[in-house]
Write an enzyme that holds these catalytic residues in place. Sequence first.
Site, PDB file in Angstrom:
ATOM      1  N   ASP A 127       4.276  -7.587 -11.860  1.00 24.58           N
ATOM      2  CA  ASP A 127       4.673  -8.404 -10.701  1.00 24.58           C
ATOM      3  C   ASP A 127       5.993  -9.135 -10.925  1.00 24.58           C
ATOM      4  OD1 ASP A 127       2.480  -7.691  -9.235  1.00 24.58           O
ATOM      5  OD2 ASP A 127       1.461  -9.627  -9.371  1.00 24.58           O
ATOM      6  N   LYS A 140      -8.154 -21.635   4.605  1.00 22.09           N
ATOM      7  CA  LYS A 140      -9.272 -22.015   5.497  1.00 22.09           C
ATOM      8  C   LYS A 140     -10.630 -21.668   4.898  1.00 22.09           C
ATOM      9  CE  LYS A 140      -6.339 -21.094   9.466  1.00 22.09           C
ATOM     10  NZ  LYS A 140      -5.803 -19.730   9.338  1.00 22.09           N
ATOM     11  N   GLY A 156      -7.850 -17.529   3.095  1.00 14.87           N
ATOM     12  CA  GLY A 156      -6.809 -18.348   2.462  1.00 14.87           C
ATOM     13  C   GLY A 156      -7.201 -19.811   2.433  1.00 14.87           C
ATOM     14  N   GLY A 188      -6.956 -14.330  -4.120  1.00 12.67           N
ATOM     15  CA  GLY A 188      -8.052 -13.472  -3.648  1.00 12.67           C
ATOM     16  C   GLY A 188      -8.705 -12.739  -4.813  1.00 12.67           C
ATOM     17  N   ASP A 189      -7.887 -12.319  -5.767  1.00 13.14           N
ATOM     18  CA  ASP A 189      -8.428 -11.602  -6.933  1.00 13.14           C
ATOM     19  C   ASP A 189      -9.262 -12.537  -7.802  1.00 13.14           C
ATOM     20  OD1 ASP A 189      -7.053  -9.340  -6.078  1.00 13.14           O
ATOM     21  OD2 ASP A 189      -5.243  -9.940  -7.148  1.00 13.14           O
ATOM     22  N   GLY A 229      -1.430  -6.610 -10.134  1.00 17.39           N
ATOM     23  CA  GLY A 229      -2.257  -5.483  -9.697  1.00 17.39           C
ATOM     24  C   GLY A 229      -3.643  -6.049  -9.436  1.00 17.39           C
TER      25      GLY A 229
HETATM   26  O1  RIB Z   1      -3.546  -9.441  -5.044  1.00 19.16           O
HETATM   27  C1  RIB Z   1      -2.322  -9.700  -5.640  1.00 19.16           C
HETATM   28  C2  RIB Z   1      -1.784  -8.468  -6.276  1.00 19.16           C
HETATM   29  O2  RIB Z   1      -1.555  -7.515  -5.257  1.00 19.16           O
HETATM   30  C3  RIB Z   1      -0.456  -8.652  -6.975  1.00 19.16           C
HETATM   31  O3  RIB Z   1      -0.639  -8.903  -8.342  1.00 19.16           O
HETATM   32  C4  RIB Z   1       0.291  -7.360  -6.669  1.00 19.16           C
HETATM   33  O4  RIB Z   1       0.621  -6.616  -7.799  1.00 19.16           O
HETATM   34  C5  RIB Z   1      -0.619  -6.580  -5.729  1.00 19.16           C
HETATM   35  O5  RIB Z   1      -1.323  -5.596  -6.369  1.00 19.16           O
END
Ligand code: RIB
Length: 304
Positions: A18, A228, A226, A256-257, A44
Amino acid sequence: MRDWERDYICVIGSLNYDIIMKQKRMPFLGETYTADSITYSGGGKGANQAVQCAKLGIDTIMVGKVGRDTFGDTLVEKLKEYGVDCSCIGRSSSPTGVGVVHALEDGSVYASIITGANFDITSLEIDGLDELVRNSGIIILQLEIPTGVVEHIIRKAKQYHVYTILNAAPAKEIDRDVLKLVDGLIVNETEASFYAGVDMTDGGMVRAHADRLRQLTDGTVIVTLGSKGSMLLEKEGVVPIEPVKVEHVTDSTGAGDSYIGAFAYGKYKGMTDRQACCFAARAASVTVTKIGAQEAMPCLREIN
Ligand code: RIB
């Protein structure tokens, strides 16, 4: 072949290098805009979710592909530092995936990715990891690797009664019969709009059209919104999960991850869906306070 036991989470998905630019706003057409700062970070969706699981103390195995380049070396090294098992990350002749992220002052994020090596993983290679899949406690997937491979894994996991979480992002067409098999479907408001076929960019719309999303899978559906918060679409009704307020959002890349990794942790530890969503919301609220995705994700102590 390693003797896998069912005491780990397996993440099969993307690894991106990133490049995150902090800036006040996006440039206008034809404008050359000067950003405020740049950060290089492991990213990612797959790798980010794996890092969150590992930081919470769960044995986590990452399956995916990077290129034979320095970006690939850096990503694997970083994952190892976070405690992720990288023995199933392959190398391909394509360059490592890249994410270019514009993180704006108001916390919003605009991102583009180059899939690169992430798209070189094949169903045949997954078949070679049959034991790993069969013995996973939970399998987490996203759509930054070929959709056909994701569908193959979901079918396989179902056959082995392994709990699957699909973060259907970025939104793209996927076999609807396979989607039905997913145990936990997690999407943001943009992806929810794509799959439901109606605008779902606010909580009211999610509530009004919840059935369109519920019917996608026999499992649990969660929509993240997000700042909210998020919404858990139970069969009996929609449960709003309040956001955890933070003083200042520095960068929401990977929030989100973080939510998904923490939700998986919750399910792995036997929490109900509601409990896991609340825990996940707390994890994501820490992630947005620092720059980068993986670096910013909290360990258990920080959440508690
Ligand atoms: O969800 C965020 C990720 O989405 C980032 O790290 C970017 O690489 C994309 O995969």
